[in-house]
Design an enzyme around this catalytic site. Structure first.
Site, PDB file in Angstrom:
ATOM      1  N   GLY A   8       0.824  -1.206   0.000  1.00 36.79           N
ATOM      2  CA  GLY A   8       0.000   0.000   0.000  1.00 36.79           C
ATOM      3  C   GLY A   8       0.853   1.249   0.000  1.00 36.79           C
ATOM      4  O   GLY A   8       0.504   2.258  -0.622  1.00 36.79           O
ATOM      5  N   TYR A  22      -3.920   6.875   7.373  1.00 34.74           N
ATOM      6  CA  TYR A  22      -2.670   6.111   7.243  1.00 34.74           C
ATOM      7  C   TYR A  22      -2.569   5.652   5.800  1.00 34.74           C
ATOM      8  O   TYR A  22      -3.310   4.777   5.364  1.00 34.74           O
ATOM      9  CB  TYR A  22      -2.655   4.899   8.183  1.00 34.74           C
ATOM     10  CG  TYR A  22      -1.312   4.194   8.165  1.00 34.74           C
ATOM     11  CD1 TYR A  22      -0.292   4.568   9.045  1.00 34.74           C
ATOM     12  CD2 TYR A  22      -1.040   3.187   7.242  1.00 34.74           C
ATOM     13  CE1 TYR A  22       0.947   3.950   9.006  1.00 34.74           C
ATOM     14  CE2 TYR A  22       0.203   2.566   7.196  1.00 34.74           C
ATOM     15  CZ  TYR A  22       1.187   2.954   8.090  1.00 34.74           C
ATOM     16  OH  TYR A  22       2.421   2.345   8.052  1.00 34.74           O
ATOM     17  N   THR A  47      12.152  -2.979  -9.154  1.00 33.29           N
ATOM     18  CA  THR A  47      12.555  -4.095 -10.023  1.00 33.29           C
ATOM     19  C   THR A  47      11.462  -5.146 -10.203  1.00 33.29           C
ATOM     20  O   THR A  47      11.276  -5.659 -11.295  1.00 33.29           O
ATOM     21  CB  THR A  47      13.826  -4.768  -9.454  1.00 33.29           C
ATOM     22  OG1 THR A  47      14.813  -3.745  -9.289  1.00 33.29           O
ATOM     23  CG2 THR A  47      14.351  -5.831 -10.385  1.00 33.29           C
TER      24      THR A  47
HETATM   25  C1  LIG Z   1      -1.851  -0.705   5.517  1.00 34.74           C
HETATM   26  C2  LIG Z   1      -2.314   0.465   4.746  1.00 34.74           C
HETATM   27  C3  LIG Z   1      -1.460   1.124   3.853  1.00 34.74           C
HETATM   28  C4  LIG Z   1      -0.030   0.726   3.696  1.00 34.74           C
HETATM   29  O1  LIG Z   1       0.104  -0.552   3.180  1.00 34.74           O
HETATM   30  P1  LIG Z   1       1.469  -1.369   3.401  1.00 34.74           P
HETATM   31  O2  LIG Z   1       1.242  -2.638   2.685  1.00 34.74           O
HETATM   32  O3  LIG Z   1       1.668  -1.500   4.874  1.00 34.74           O
HETATM   33  O4  LIG Z   1       2.544  -0.562   2.784  1.00 34.74           O
HETATM   34  C5  LIG Z   1      -1.980   2.156   3.107  1.00 34.74           C
HETATM   35  N1  LIG Z   1      -3.250   2.553   3.251  1.00 34.74           N
HETATM   36  C6  LIG Z   1      -4.093   1.943   4.088  1.00 34.74           C
HETATM   37  C7  LIG Z   1      -5.505   2.410   4.165  1.00 34.74           C
HETATM   38  C8  LIG Z   1      -3.652   0.897   4.880  1.00 34.74           C
HETATM   39  O5  LIG Z   1      -4.481   0.310   5.742  1.00 34.74           O
END
Ligand SMILES: *Cc1c(COP(=O)(O)O)cnc(C)c1O
Length: 439
Positions: free
Chosen positions: A111, A138, A297
């Protein structure tokens, strides 16, 4: 207990930089909706690693897909040559995601990298210098994704120049006392007319349920209203469904509850069913901005792409959107019923299998982070795994596998309620939770 020894080996070998621990969980195996410790103790997994293990553990569809991709091994990436599985994944995502015009898919690993890519490319493609997002949001743990986030756990991290954060509409703790969200929409409109001119804003990042900010479900119509406002100024809406997307809330995409279609959709976590893969789906004029503009990559790794395809297919064949709605309603219902005799549970909310339980001091409604910390610890002792979220660290978050059964939902709700009551009764000491500062 052998589980303890695995945990101490972890402490000696693995960097604390990548740990967010709530209790000494050490997993030897997984089976469906259960995590199994070294000594064979079975824990009901109500987190699914924050929603990533969307099909639970060891689903045959996922295993077969990964085995098949490994047997063919069509290279490792799409960076400098394509492969059939990555193309099929992109085509499937386009087919499953409503939207107008020519669109493209960017495939990443997390994410964080997906949101970071959006935060980089949208200002570049639109030539607009500003972005907006919600406090409590987040969007990731890399520099660029943190720079457009608003979570208190990242206080002190530099924000993007030109980022404006606004409050998230929280019906339990409403902005200006208006639970409908209209006062907040008016406030955002005022900003777009004054200090944050709408025609300078490239995009607005939004979570359709603010997960890490406290599993907050916006009031009906709010996000649709916000999307209309954005459209008026040509601001692209970016819907971050990394945690709550892909059937979890009872529809394939969470925004479908809100009556609008975002310009850009971000997927991650559950997309890979536990393997690292993320996706951004957006207009070609943004997503084709310039070659090699956001590259790593292993984009389009066929094993990870095969896992994602298997997840998307299984959501269809096992009717997991419908299942998440029915099982999630039951899970929420059981918790709500039990909560009537637990005044420390201030609010129970969610959609489908994304459920939040807000813990408060019943006399003041003030957030009770200490109770949340002790509750998740007690739940682990009792045999369930889930964590807490929220700007005040006081909201229990349930994002179990989409394959959770009705019986497991009932069992999970009972474990959660007992854990809250035991924690209230002082069965977990400060010393027990001291090593787990959490967040
Ligand atoms: C967990 C999360 C992210 C980040 O994802 P990662 O796989 O930890 O990098 C981004 N946005 C939301 C809404 C999330 O819950």
């Amino acid at each position: 207990m052998t589980g303890a020894s695995l945990y101490s080996r972890d402490e000696a070998a693995l960097s604390a930089l990548q740990k967010l621990r709530f209790f000494p969980l050490a997993v030897a195996r997984g089976e469906g909706c259960y995590l199994i410790e070294e000594d064979g103790r079975r824990l009901l997994d109500l987190s699914a690693s924050w929603g990533a293990a969307s099909l639970g553990h060891g689903h045959p569809a996922l295993r077969d897909a990964i085995d098949g991709a490994l047997a063919v091994q069509a290279g490792a990436s799409i960076l400098s040559g394509t492969n059939a599985i990555a193309v099929e994944l992109a085509e499937t995502l386009l087919r499953l995601t409503p939207g107008d015009g020519d669109r493209r898919v960017w495939l990443g690993h997390s994410g964080s990298d997906a949101n970071e890519t959006v935060a980089r490319v949208v200002p570049a493609a639109t030539k607009r210098p500003r972005m907006m997002a919600f406090s409590g949001a987040y969007h990731g743990g890399t520099q660029g994704s943190m720079a457009v986030s608003g979570h208190s756990a990242q206080d002190g991290v530099a924000k993007e120049d030109g980022l404006t954060l606004v409050p998230y509409p929280d019906p339990f703790r409403p902005f200006n006392g208006d639970a409908s969200g209209q006062a907040l929409l008016d406030y955002i409109e005022h900003l777009l007319e004054t200090s944050c001119p709408g025609e300078e804003v490239a995009c607005f990042f939004m979570e359709p349920i603010q997960a890490d900010g406290g599993l907050i479900v916006p009031p009906p119509g709010f996000l649709g209203g916000l999307a209309k406002l954005c459209a008026r100024y040509g601001i692209l809406t970016v819907c971050d469904e990394v945690k709550v997307g892909l059937a979890r809330t009872g529809s394939l995409h969470c925004y479908m509850h809100e009556g609008f279609t975002p310009d850009i959709l971000v997927l991650g976590k559950g997309l890979g069913g536990g393997l690292p893969v993320s996706a951004v789906i957006g207009p070609a004029w943004v997503m084709d901005h310039a070659p090699a503009f956001s590259m790593q990559t292993l984009h389009g790794n066929p094993v990870c792409a095969a896992a994602a395809l298997a997840v998307l297919k299984t959501i269809g064949t096992e009717h997991l959107s419908h299942a998440a709605r029915v099982t999630g309603d039951a899970l929420q219902g059981h918790i709500l019923t039990g909560a009537q005799s637990v005044p420390e549970i201030g609010d129970v909310r969610g959609r489908g299998l994304a459920v939040g339980v807000e813990l408060v001091d019943p006399s003041t409604n003030a957030p009770d982070a200490d109770l949340a910390r002790k509750t998740v610890y007690r739940a682990w002792q009792l045999g369930a795994v889930f964590y807490y979220v929220g700007m005040q660290s006081n909201v229990l978050e349930l994002t179990p596998p989409l394959t959770l059964t009705a019986q497991q939902a009932e069992e999970g709700a009972a474990l959660l309620l007992t854990a809250v009551q035991d924690a209230c009764a002082g069965l977990v000491s400060d010393a027990d939770v001291a090593p787990f500062a959490g967040w």
